[in-house]
Design a protein around this motif. Structure first.
Motif, PDB file in Angstrom:
ATOM      1  N   ASN A 305       0.868  -1.178   0.000  1.00 12.51           N
ATOM      2  CA  ASN A 305       0.000   0.000   0.000  1.00 12.51           C
ATOM      3  C   ASN A 305       0.909   1.234   0.000  1.00 12.51           C
ATOM      4  N   PHE A 306       1.473   1.507  -1.156  1.00 10.09           N
ATOM      5  CA  PHE A 306       2.512   2.535  -1.265  1.00 10.09           C
ATOM      6  C   PHE A 306       1.962   3.937  -1.051  1.00 10.09           C
ATOM      7  N   GLN A 307       0.770   4.204  -1.552  1.00  9.32           N
ATOM      8  CA  GLN A 307       0.219   5.549  -1.407  1.00  9.32           C
ATOM      9  C   GLN A 307      -0.036   5.875   0.063  1.00  9.32           C
ATOM     10  N   ALA A 308      -0.595   4.902   0.813  1.00  6.53           N
ATOM     11  CA  ALA A 308      -0.811   5.126   2.248  1.00  6.53           C
ATOM     12  C   ALA A 308       0.523   5.271   2.979  1.00  6.53           C
ATOM     13  N   ILE A 310       3.225   6.610   1.714  1.00  6.53           N
ATOM     14  CA  ILE A 310       3.677   7.975   1.440  1.00  6.53           C
ATOM     15  C   ILE A 310       2.994   8.964   2.381  1.00  6.53           C
ATOM     16  N   THR A 311       1.700   8.760   2.610  1.00  7.71           N
ATOM     17  CA  THR A 311       0.965   9.623   3.535  1.00  7.71           C
ATOM     18  C   THR A 311       1.574   9.568   4.933  1.00  7.71           C
ATOM     19  N   SER A 314       4.930  11.345   4.990  1.00  5.97           N
ATOM     20  CA  SER A 314       4.701  12.797   4.935  1.00  5.97           C
ATOM     21  C   SER A 314       4.295  13.327   6.307  1.00  5.97           C
ATOM     22  N   ARG A 330      10.105   7.748   2.022  1.00  5.73           N
ATOM     23  CA  ARG A 330       9.089   8.260   1.090  1.00  5.73           C
ATOM     24  C   ARG A 330       9.595   8.189  -0.338  1.00  5.73           C
ATOM     25  N   ARG A 334       7.792   6.321  -3.411  1.00 10.84           N
ATOM     26  CA  ARG A 334       7.490   7.025  -4.658  1.00 10.84           C
ATOM     27  C   ARG A 334       8.161   6.328  -5.853  1.00 10.84           C
ATOM     28  N   LEU A 337       6.097   3.607  -7.042  1.00 10.34           N
ATOM     29  CA  LEU A 337       4.953   4.070  -7.830  1.00 10.34           C
ATOM     30  C   LEU A 337       5.408   4.753  -9.121  1.00 10.34           C
ATOM     31  N   ASP A 339       7.194   7.337  -9.525  1.00  4.84           N
ATOM     32  CA  ASP A 339       7.239   8.793  -9.433  1.00  4.84           C
ATOM     33  C   ASP A 339       8.702   9.199  -9.335  1.00  4.84           C
TER      34      ASP A 339
END
Length: 377
Positions: A305-308, A310-311, A314, A330, A334, A337, A339
């Motif tokens: 769960n890469f997006q979570a 990153i949150t 952050s 982070r 990214r 993903l 990015d």
């Protein structure tokens, strides 16, 4: 590079504080009136100055019991104006000052008490606590030395002196805690603190033995279970550590370090779902705990769960802007993903912070990853 697992040990027990408020001597208790503040002026017409001061102290004592510290301070101050050498008024005002957050004024009053009565043990002891609060560590130790000189069996003085010296003298701290145990073998806090000092000195087995003793004395001592779990994890006994953290949580479900420590062990042993639940609870109990966000982010990476993640990284950076590891982590999320721009920026920031913090190897590692990203086709 990932942020290493951070385990939380409990700090030594808080500095103890004698809050006993001085009251009447037994010999005079039945002969002195104990009026409410409202009838002091009426009584004052027929009383000598010491009686007036006694009544003001009685009124201040009542306000103190009701936690009206400003009102109590006012009454004790009026008593001192009437009777400038009234030891009890100075002593009680010192306690009220300290409990209301004014440690320096408390120290000033304790100074006056020991001038009036050099044998007042509680004033030396309480003054040491107040001195510790304002950063006067040596002064605090000196007062505890005086307490022990006057009463070699004063257990709390050994406990507090051990707490104060253990940052630079673990052997001395252990000696103090051992003396407290010798005087009072059923004092669980003494075993707890000696266990922590033994752990810090590298004696894990000795630490566990002391935590065992603390639990024998008090089977509901959640701090002893927490610390024993921490030490067991250091010895590779993850199952025992989880059992101890779980017991600590069952005894005190609001103590966030036990959830956090258990989360780290669960993540370490591959129980990512269980770890996530514990990190969630840690953050619920302590929303500003940067380590919990960072480690939950690492755990979420394991759950893809890469997006979570990153949150979470952050949020770590929001709480601790110089957390180089959070930028590094982070960046890795990214990168997963794809990015590239965001990952490059974070690796650069991580490298800069590592450099500022004197961690050249980690800085070089981050810069090497920046180079790889910039040269990807």
């Amino acid at each position: 590079m990932k942020l290493p697992i951070i385990f939380t040990a409990i700090a030594p027990i808080a500095m103890l504080f004698t809050t006993s408020i001085a009251s009447w001597d037994n010999a005079s208790a039945n002969t002195l009136l104990q009026p409410t503040p409202g009838n002091i002026d009426r009584l004052a017409q027929n009383q000598n100055p010491q009686q007036q001061a006694n009544n003001l102290v009685a009124a201040g004592n009542q306000k103190f019991k009701n936690k009206d510290y400003p009102g109590a301070i006012a009454d004790f101050s009026n008593a001192i104006q009437i009777a400038p050498n009234f030891e009890k008024a100075f002593y009680n005002r010192a306690i009220a000052y300290d409990l209301s957050g004014n440690s320096q004024k408390a120290i000033d009053d304790y100074d006056r008490v020991v001038q009036l009565n050099p044998q007042n043990l509680s004033s030396y002891f309480n003054r040491s606590v107040a001195k510790e609060k304002i950063g006067d560590k040596q002064g605090a130790i000196g007062d505890l030395d005086r307490v022990i000189q006057l009463n070699p069996n004063y257990v709390d003085a050994y406990l507090n002196r051990g707490n104060l010296i253990q940052s630079g003298d673990l052997a001395g701290a252990i000696t103090n805690f051992s003396q407290a145990i010798k005087i009072k073998p059923d004092r669980a806090e003494a075993y707890l603190n000696r266990g922590l000092a033994k752990y810090k000195s590298g004696d894990n087995r000795g630490a566990i033995a002391d935590y065992d003793s603390a639990i024998r004395v008090n089977s509901n001592y959640y701090l002893a279970y927490n610390n024993r779990g921490w030490t067991r994890s250091e010895l590779g006994d993850n199952k025992g550590a989880i059992a101890d953290y779980s017991r600590a949580i069952s005894l005190n479900s609001s103590y966030y370090p036990s959830f956090y420590n258990r989360a780290n062990i669960r993540r370490k042993t591959g129980d990512y779902v269980g770890a996530l639940a514990d990190y969630d609870k840690t953050i619920q109990l302590k929303p500003d705990y940067a380590f919990a966000y960072n480690n939950r982010g690492l755990n979420r990476i394991k759950l893809n769960n890469f997006q979570a993640a990153i949150t979470d990284f952050s949020k770590t950076i929001e709480i601790t802007p110089d957390a180089a590891e959070a930028y590094y982590n982070r960046a890795a999320a990214r990168q997963s993903l794809k990015d590239r721009s965001g990952a490059t920026s974070d690796f650069k920031m991580a490298a800069e912070l590592y450099q500022q913090q004197g961690n050249k190897k980690s800085s070089d590692d981050a810069l090497n990853l920046v180079w790889q990203l910039q040269n990807q086709k």
